[in-house]
Design a protein around this motif. Sequence first.
Motif, PDB file in Angstrom:
ATOM      1  N   GLY A  65       0.806  -1.208   0.000  1.00  0.00           N
ATOM      2  CA  GLY A  65       0.000   0.000   0.000  1.00  0.00           C
ATOM      3  C   GLY A  65       0.844   1.265   0.000  1.00  0.00           C
ATOM      4  N   GLN A  66       1.930   1.264   0.755  1.00  0.00           N
ATOM      5  CA  GLN A  66       2.832   2.418   0.757  1.00  0.00           C
ATOM      6  C   GLN A  66       3.468   2.608  -0.608  1.00  0.00           C
ATOM      7  OE1 GLN A  66       3.602   4.875   2.615  1.00  0.00           O
ATOM      8  NE2 GLN A  66       2.913   4.346   4.644  1.00  0.00           N
ATOM      9  N   TRP A  67       3.755   1.511  -1.245  1.00  0.00           N
ATOM     10  CA  TRP A  67       4.422   1.570  -2.542  1.00  0.00           C
ATOM     11  C   TRP A  67       3.523   2.217  -3.602  1.00  0.00           C
ATOM     12  CZ3 TRP A  67       5.174  -2.984  -6.304  1.00  0.00           C
ATOM     13  CH2 TRP A  67       6.120  -2.658  -7.268  1.00  0.00           C
ATOM     14  N   ILE A  68       2.210   1.951  -3.532  1.00  0.00           N
ATOM     15  CA  ILE A  68       1.320   2.458  -4.578  1.00  0.00           C
ATOM     16  C   ILE A  68       0.418   3.595  -4.100  1.00  0.00           C
ATOM     17  CG2 ILE A  68       1.320   0.242  -5.787  1.00  0.00           C
ATOM     18  CD1 ILE A  68      -1.514  -0.206  -4.728  1.00  0.00           C
ATOM     19  N   SER A  69       0.595   4.060  -2.865  1.00  0.00           N
ATOM     20  CA  SER A  69      -0.271   5.130  -2.351  1.00  0.00           C
ATOM     21  C   SER A  69      -0.015   6.437  -3.083  1.00  0.00           C
ATOM     22  CB  SER A  69      -0.047   5.319  -0.850  1.00  0.00           C
ATOM     23  OG  SER A  69       1.245   5.816  -0.613  1.00  0.00           O
ATOM     24  N   GLU A  70      -1.056   7.265  -3.145  1.00  0.00           N
ATOM     25  CA  GLU A  70      -0.974   8.515  -3.891  1.00  0.00           C
ATOM     26  C   GLU A  70      -1.291   9.743  -3.061  1.00  0.00           C
ATOM     27  OE1 GLU A  70      -3.118   8.366  -7.516  1.00  0.00           O
ATOM     28  OE2 GLU A  70      -2.304   6.419  -8.093  1.00  0.00           O
ATOM     29  N   THR A  71      -1.922   9.587  -1.905  1.00  0.00           N
ATOM     30  CA  THR A  71      -2.283  10.755  -1.111  1.00  0.00           C
ATOM     31  C   THR A  71      -1.743  10.623   0.307  1.00  0.00           C
ATOM     32  OG1 THR A  71      -4.373   9.809  -0.360  1.00  0.00           O
ATOM     33  CG2 THR A  71      -4.422  11.072  -2.411  1.00  0.00           C
ATOM     34  N   THR A  72      -1.703  11.745   1.002  1.00  0.00           N
ATOM     35  CA  THR A  72      -1.237  11.760   2.383  1.00  0.00           C
ATOM     36  C   THR A  72      -2.190  10.999   3.288  1.00  0.00           C
ATOM     37  OG1 THR A  72      -0.247  13.904   1.972  1.00  0.00           O
ATOM     38  CG2 THR A  72      -0.530  13.289   4.252  1.00  0.00           C
ATOM     39  N   ARG A  73      -3.474  11.065   3.002  1.00  0.00           N
ATOM     40  CA  ARG A  73      -4.461  10.335   3.803  1.00  0.00           C
ATOM     41  C   ARG A  73      -4.188   8.843   3.787  1.00  0.00           C
ATOM     42  NH1 ARG A  73      -8.817   7.408   2.597  1.00  0.00           N
ATOM     43  NH2 ARG A  73      -8.651   7.949   0.414  1.00  0.00           N
ATOM     44  N   GLU A  74      -3.880   8.307   2.624  1.00  0.00           N
ATOM     45  CA  GLU A  74      -3.586   6.887   2.511  1.00  0.00           C
ATOM     46  C   GLU A  74      -2.306   6.539   3.266  1.00  0.00           C
ATOM     47  OE1 GLU A  74      -3.310   6.576  -1.683  1.00  0.00           O
ATOM     48  OE2 GLU A  74      -5.464   6.687  -1.999  1.00  0.00           O
ATOM     49  N   ARG A  75      -1.298   7.351   3.102  1.00  0.00           N
ATOM     50  CA  ARG A  75      -0.018   7.068   3.753  1.00  0.00           C
ATOM     51  C   ARG A  75      -0.126   7.149   5.271  1.00  0.00           C
ATOM     52  NH1 ARG A  75       1.952  10.682  -0.601  1.00  0.00           N
ATOM     53  NH2 ARG A  75       2.452   9.274  -2.302  1.00  0.00           N
ATOM     54  N   PHE A  76      -0.898   8.104   5.776  1.00  0.00           N
ATOM     55  CA  PHE A  76      -1.071   8.263   7.212  1.00  0.00           C
ATOM     56  C   PHE A  76      -1.730   7.021   7.814  1.00  0.00           C
ATOM     57  CE2 PHE A  76      -3.448   9.795  10.921  1.00  0.00           C
ATOM     58  CZ  PHE A  76      -2.423  10.392  11.635  1.00  0.00           C
ATOM     59  N   GLY A  77      -2.819   6.563   7.215  1.00  0.00           N
ATOM     60  CA  GLY A  77      -3.488   5.368   7.707  1.00  0.00           C
ATOM     61  C   GLY A  77      -2.641   4.121   7.580  1.00  0.00           C
ATOM     62  N   LEU A  78      -1.890   4.030   6.487  1.00  0.00           N
ATOM     63  CA  LEU A  78      -1.020   2.867   6.298  1.00  0.00           C
ATOM     64  C   LEU A  78       0.083   2.816   7.345  1.00  0.00           C
ATOM     65  CD1 LEU A  78      -0.801   2.832   2.424  1.00  0.00           C
ATOM     66  CD2 LEU A  78      -1.691   0.990   3.850  1.00  0.00           C
ATOM     67  N   ILE A  79       0.623   3.965   7.726  1.00  0.00           N
ATOM     68  CA  ILE A  79       1.660   3.983   8.751  1.00  0.00           C
ATOM     69  C   ILE A  79       1.099   3.540  10.098  1.00  0.00           C
ATOM     70  CG2 ILE A  79       3.137   5.540  10.101  1.00  0.00           C
ATOM     71  CD1 ILE A  79       4.327   4.703   7.438  1.00  0.00           C
ATOM     72  N   LEU A  80      -0.119   3.971  10.420  1.00  0.00           N
ATOM     73  CA  LEU A  80      -0.749   3.511  11.657  1.00  0.00           C
ATOM     74  C   LEU A  80      -0.957   1.995  11.641  1.00  0.00           C
ATOM     75  CD1 LEU A  80      -3.436   6.257  12.306  1.00  0.00           C
ATOM     76  CD2 LEU A  80      -1.257   5.934  13.464  1.00  0.00           C
ATOM     77  N   GLY A  81      -1.460   1.474  10.525  1.00  0.00           N
ATOM     78  CA  GLY A  81      -1.669   0.032  10.409  1.00  0.00           C
ATOM     79  C   GLY A  81      -0.367  -0.743  10.418  1.00  0.00           C
TER      80      GLY A  81
END
Length: 103
Positions: A65-81
């Motif tokens: 998910g981090q590799w293909i994420s495009e927005t800060t919202r996605e990256r923020f949630g992925l880091i928490l997970g």
Amino acid sequence: MAQALRPNTAGSLFATDDKHHPIQDVLLGVTLLLGLTAFITSFFHSLHLLSSWTGLVGIMTGAIGQWISETTRERFGLILGLGAAGIGFFIGMAHGGLFGGLL
């Protein structure tokens, strides 16, 4: 006058590009679910198999998910997970590992 056409998203941590990202959103949800499951089950010594496997899968889905994420919202949630999955994975490994001490 190109700046008049762009929305001001500098002030928002969860700024999006107003596009749909279904694959990234699914990976975000799966990573958060697996991370939460791994983190909660790591508190119970007898659930080390569940916490270590869900943590491992959560780390892998979060990395993709981090590799293909495009927005800060996605990256923020992925880091928490990813953080929750990592903690659950390592505590599950300390309690007995992926195979319950058979290997």
